[in-house]
Design a protein around this motif. Structure first.
Motif: not given
Length: 323
Positions: A226-227, A253-259, A299-301, A321-323
């Motif tokens: 997904v972009k 529930k979405i697990g958002f990748l953090l910095a 961006p990432g898993t 991924v980046k748009g």
């Protein structure tokens, strides 16, 4: 936003370089003129009027409280009152308890909103965070208020407390159900954080069976990449294995990748429904990943999981991924 509020108040005080007792009539006249020009009460863009009070009257508690009682009706003093908690804790607490019985709904709301343990954008008050039960008297006065804006504030206040002392909120709510459907909704809103966390006692208040499990649960992601700026479409399929109607609460529930490479999760509701005996259910949903001010996408898993009646049941991964 807070910097703008602060700056506008400072500019007023360049011209009104006076103690609050002298500013009071000018400030009330300003509000009167704004109202005559069509500005309604409880108008957020004018919240700077309360910063004028704080900046000019922090050393004058009685005058400040008298002015807040009038200005909070025009634009909430929920942020400003917290500076008085910092400087006059016991006196402010007593004032808020008094205001919780005020005849104006906006003043009553201030008693609950301004005293929240975790008020968004408000300065933190450690004495409230460490002992959130000090405001139970205020919440008892206001939980069944005739005005929805007051009840909503109480719900948000209780939700704050649930993040610190969940058992206190459960005890507060458990004996108050059944008075009216509106009040039951307010109590449910107060428990929303605990419901999202799958708290069994909170779920039981609404007849959710935490032992129930779906049959043949499938999670189908329509995209694996997904972009940022696009959306993730997905589908859920499952059946009710029992021979009776069952009430279910469905979330994802979405697990958002953090910095830092870790994950931050957020729960989103898909709905609450009665499922017939042996019924087969299909739910289609799209989750957007458009840029927003309150979240940075990395961006990432990432991962997505399905939660039913408080139980996390199935998970899948996708790439952002980046748009």
């Amino acid at each position: 936003m807070k910097e703008r509020i602060n700056r506008i108040a400072d500019v007023f005080l360049i011209f009104w370089n006076l103690p609050l007792s002298k500013i009071e009539p000018k400030l009330l006249r300003l509000i009167e003129l704004l109202k005559k020009n069509g500005v309604s009460d409880f108008n957020f863009p004018y919240i700077f009027v309360n910063d004028i009070v704080t900046k000019s009257g922090l050393n004058d508690f009685e005058t400040s409280m008298r002015v807040f009682e009038k200005t909070t009706v025009f634009s909430s003093a929920e942020f400003a009152i917290r500076f008085y908690y910092q400087n006059y804790f016991e006196k402010t607490l007593k004032q808020m308890e008094k205001w919780s019985k005020h005849n104006d709904a906006f003043v009553r709301r201030l008693a609950s909103e301004g005293s929240r343990p975790l008020l968004p954008w408000g300065i933190g008050i450690p004495a409230i965070k460490n002992k959130p039960e000090i405001h139970i008297k205020i919440l008892e006065n206001l939980w069944n208020d005739e005005n929805e804006i007051v009840r909503r504030s109480v719900s948000n206040h209780l939700n704050d407390i649930s993040k610190i002392q969940p058992e206190l909120v459960i005890k507060f709510c458990e004996s108050r159900f059944g008075v009216s459907s509106d009040l039951d909704k307010s109590l449910k809103h107060a428990l929303r954080g605990l419901l999202k966390k799958g708290n069994e006692v909170a779920l039981s208040f609404f007849d959710y069976d935490t032992n129930w499990k779906p049959k043949n649960l499938k999670l189908d992601l329509k995209k694996k990449k997904v972009k940022i700026g696009e959306s993730l479409p997905f589908q859920i399929r499952f059946g009710n294995p029992t021979n009776k109607k069952t009430k279910i609460r469905i979330e994802y529930k979405i697990g958002f990748l953090l910095a830092n490479g870790k994950y931050g999760t957020k729960v989103f509701q898909l709905g609450e429904r009665m499922v017939d005996a042996k019924e087969e259910i299909t739910i289609n949903k799209t989750h957007p990943f458009r840029p927003i001010t309150t979240r940075v996408f990395y961006p990432g898993t990432q991962n997505i999981s399905i939660v039913m009646n408080g139980n996390e049941l199935i998970q899948s991964e996708f790439e952002l991924v980046k748009g």
